[in-house]
Design an enzyme around this catalytic site. Structure first.
Site, PDB file in Angstrom:
ATOM      1  N   LYS A  55      52.388  42.956  59.131  1.00 45.08           N
ATOM      2  CA  LYS A  55      51.567  44.069  59.017  1.00 45.08           C
ATOM      3  C   LYS A  55      50.039  43.504  59.002  1.00 45.08           C
ATOM      4  O   LYS A  55      49.672  42.149  58.877  1.00 45.08           O
ATOM      5  CB  LYS A  55      51.715  44.893  57.909  1.00 45.08           C
ATOM      6  CG  LYS A  55      52.940  45.561  57.889  1.00 45.08           C
ATOM      7  CD  LYS A  55      53.694  46.267  56.457  1.00 45.08           C
ATOM      8  CE  LYS A  55      54.932  46.971  56.560  1.00 45.08           C
ATOM      9  NZ  LYS A  55      55.260  47.709  55.532  1.00 45.08           N
ATOM     10  N   TYR A  68      59.089  54.963  61.842  1.00 43.17           N
ATOM     11  CA  TYR A  68      59.456  55.188  60.500  1.00 43.17           C
ATOM     12  C   TYR A  68      60.319  56.339  60.681  1.00 43.17           C
ATOM     13  O   TYR A  68      61.141  56.374  59.784  1.00 43.17           O
ATOM     14  CB  TYR A  68      58.341  55.472  59.442  1.00 43.17           C
ATOM     15  CG  TYR A  68      57.524  54.033  59.054  1.00 43.17           C
ATOM     16  CD1 TYR A  68      58.312  53.351  58.253  1.00 43.17           C
ATOM     17  CD2 TYR A  68      56.609  53.487  59.417  1.00 43.17           C
ATOM     18  CE1 TYR A  68      57.908  52.228  57.578  1.00 43.17           C
ATOM     19  CE2 TYR A  68      55.844  52.487  59.105  1.00 43.17           C
ATOM     20  CZ  TYR A  68      56.744  51.681  58.252  1.00 43.17           C
ATOM     21  OH  TYR A  68      56.080  50.624  57.623  1.00 43.17           O
ATOM     22  N   ARG A  86      65.899  40.499  54.664  1.00 41.13           N
ATOM     23  CA  ARG A  86      65.376  41.192  53.785  1.00 41.13           C
ATOM     24  C   ARG A  86      65.432  40.454  52.282  1.00 41.13           C
ATOM     25  O   ARG A  86      64.532  40.798  51.459  1.00 41.13           O
ATOM     26  CB  ARG A  86      66.486  42.263  53.269  1.00 41.13           C
ATOM     27  CG  ARG A  86      66.354  43.344  54.529  1.00 41.13           C
ATOM     28  CD  ARG A  86      65.175  44.513  54.660  1.00 41.13           C
ATOM     29  NE  ARG A  86      65.354  45.340  53.606  1.00 41.13           N
ATOM     30  CZ  ARG A  86      64.633  46.375  53.574  1.00 41.13           C
ATOM     31  NH1 ARG A  86      63.839  46.761  54.255  1.00 41.13           N
ATOM     32  NH2 ARG A  86      64.916  47.380  52.461  1.00 41.13           N
ATOM     33  N   THR A 126      60.443  46.363  48.155  1.00 35.81           N
ATOM     34  CA  THR A 126      59.287  47.173  48.936  1.00 35.81           C
ATOM     35  C   THR A 126      58.033  46.915  47.947  1.00 35.81           C
ATOM     36  O   THR A 126      57.090  46.944  48.518  1.00 35.81           O
ATOM     37  CB  THR A 126      59.679  48.587  49.219  1.00 35.81           C
ATOM     38  OG1 THR A 126      60.822  48.684  49.621  1.00 35.81           O
ATOM     39  CG2 THR A 126      58.618  49.402  49.880  1.00 35.81           C
ATOM     40  N   ARG A 160      56.770  38.929  49.785  1.00 36.42           N
ATOM     41  CA  ARG A 160      55.922  39.865  48.900  1.00 36.42           C
ATOM     42  C   ARG A 160      55.907  39.640  47.422  1.00 36.42           C
ATOM     43  O   ARG A 160      54.745  39.609  47.009  1.00 36.42           O
ATOM     44  CB  ARG A 160      56.631  41.162  49.031  1.00 36.42           C
ATOM     45  CG  ARG A 160      56.616  41.930  50.499  1.00 36.42           C
ATOM     46  CD  ARG A 160      57.794  43.079  50.327  1.00 36.42           C
ATOM     47  NE  ARG A 160      57.747  43.852  51.563  1.00 36.42           N
ATOM     48  CZ  ARG A 160      58.492  44.793  52.013  1.00 36.42           C
ATOM     49  NH1 ARG A 160      59.590  44.732  51.287  1.00 36.42           N
ATOM     50  NH2 ARG A 160      58.576  45.343  53.220  1.00 36.42           N
ATOM     51  N   ASN A 181      52.131  45.312  51.819  1.00 33.72           N
ATOM     52  CA  ASN A 181      53.277  44.643  51.507  1.00 33.72           C
ATOM     53  C   ASN A 181      53.694  43.560  52.665  1.00 33.72           C
ATOM     54  O   ASN A 181      54.849  42.845  52.658  1.00 33.72           O
ATOM     55  CB  ASN A 181      54.538  45.350  50.750  1.00 33.72           C
ATOM     56  CG  ASN A 181      55.046  46.463  51.861  1.00 33.72           C
ATOM     57  OD1 ASN A 181      54.641  46.357  53.079  1.00 33.72           O
ATOM     58  ND2 ASN A 181      56.040  47.314  51.433  1.00 33.72           N
ATOM     59  N   HIS A 202      57.139  44.244  57.401  1.00 32.44           N
ATOM     60  CA  HIS A 202      58.185  45.152  57.594  1.00 32.44           C
ATOM     61  C   HIS A 202      59.481  44.195  58.148  1.00 32.44           C
ATOM     62  O   HIS A 202      59.244  43.295  59.089  1.00 32.44           O
ATOM     63  CB  HIS A 202      58.066  46.218  58.677  1.00 32.44           C
ATOM     64  CG  HIS A 202      59.425  47.071  59.079  1.00 32.44           C
ATOM     65  ND1 HIS A 202      59.862  47.892  58.239  1.00 32.44           N
ATOM     66  CD2 HIS A 202      60.115  46.755  59.996  1.00 32.44           C
ATOM     67  CE1 HIS A 202      60.958  48.255  58.886  1.00 32.44           C
ATOM     68  NE2 HIS A 202      61.140  47.610  60.016  1.00 32.44           N
ATOM     69  N   GLU A 229      65.213  49.686  66.085  1.00 25.94           N
ATOM     70  CA  GLU A 229      63.765  49.231  66.093  1.00 25.94           C
ATOM     71  C   GLU A 229      63.525  48.407  66.897  1.00 25.94           C
ATOM     72  O   GLU A 229      62.283  48.233  67.690  1.00 25.94           O
ATOM     73  CB  GLU A 229      63.414  48.678  64.617  1.00 25.94           C
ATOM     74  CG  GLU A 229      63.490  49.622  63.511  1.00 25.94           C
ATOM     75  CD  GLU A 229      63.354  49.017  62.187  1.00 25.94           C
ATOM     76  OE1 GLU A 229      63.144  49.869  61.350  1.00 25.94           O
ATOM     77  OE2 GLU A 229      63.552  47.949  62.027  1.00 25.94           O
TER      78      GLU A 229
END
Ligand code: GDP
Ligand code: MG
Length: 202
Positions: A15, A55, A120, A126, A137, A157, A160, A171
């Protein structure tokens, strides 16, 4: 026929805050060193329309996110600002649009065994305040919902990452054309995936 598990792909986006903070190399190196293969990458400035499409690929995302956010407030003993989950998500989505369009985003596809779950795990939960130590993160962000809500913005954060294989497929399809995804061999894959590690010693 199902694809071999080592062919699983996941969508990752660094991001705007990740790029601004000079963390591109650091973030990418974590996916490389675990053994995943980078098969697509591009830096783009997205518009709000793309953010909303991203999203809302899951038609349930608005409801799920709203309900999750309400549950988050209640678990902290706080009163949610609104009772309607969809109204809460509408605010979250507006803030995400501002966040994701504030600068360039680095979109990538990573491939390898359990790519979705491995990424992940490396990215972490998150909300950075409670993301595991050692995750991207957890290691690089000090933000929280308390702070981002107080300032009326998205939680920063950094990254994604797709939440499931089905989400990853949608996606990747949204962000990349088929010809932008490169099919090639990494020599290290022989060590990671070959059934017999023979032929190493001469
Ligand atoms: P991710 O897959 O880890 O990015 O998380 P989600 O898909 O559940 O949420 C997407 C985005 O919605 C997050 O990056 C946050 O910006 C926002 N979001 C999710 N849950 C909450 C919440 O409880 N409170 C607030 N303020 N924002 C949230
Ligand atoms: Mg998600």
């Amino acid at each position: 026929m199902n694809k071999h598990p080592k062919k699983e792909q996941t969508f990752v986006a660094i991001k705007p805050d990740g790029i601004e903070r000079g963390l591109v190399g650091e973030i990418i190196s974590r996916f490389e060193r675990v053994g995943l293969k980078l098969v697509a990458m591009k830096m783009i400035v997205v518009d709000e329309h793309q953010v909303e499409k991203h999203y809302t690929l899951d038609p349930e995302w608005r409801r799920i996110t709203g309900e999750k956010t309400i549950a988050g407030y209640l678990s902290k003993g706080l009163k949610p600002p609104l009772e309607d989950p969809l109204a809460i998500t509408a605010i979250i989505l507006e803030n995400l649009k501002k966040y994701m369009t504030s600068g360039p985003v680095l979109a990538m596809v990573w491939e390898g065994a359990h790519a979705v779950a491995i990424v992940r795990k490396l990215v972490g939960g998150t909300e950075p305040l409670v993301s595991d130590v050692g995750s991207i993160r957890g290691d690089f962000v000090l933000d929280s919902y308390t702070m981002s809500d107080a300032d009326g913005r998205s939680v920063r954060n950094l990254v994604h990452a797709s939440g499931s294989v089905a989400e990853a497929e949608k996606e990747i399809n949204l962000w990349f054309k088929a010809e932008e995804i490169i099919n090639y061999r990494l020599v290290a894959e022989e060590i990671l995936y070959d059934v017999n590690l023979d032929g190493i010693l001469e």
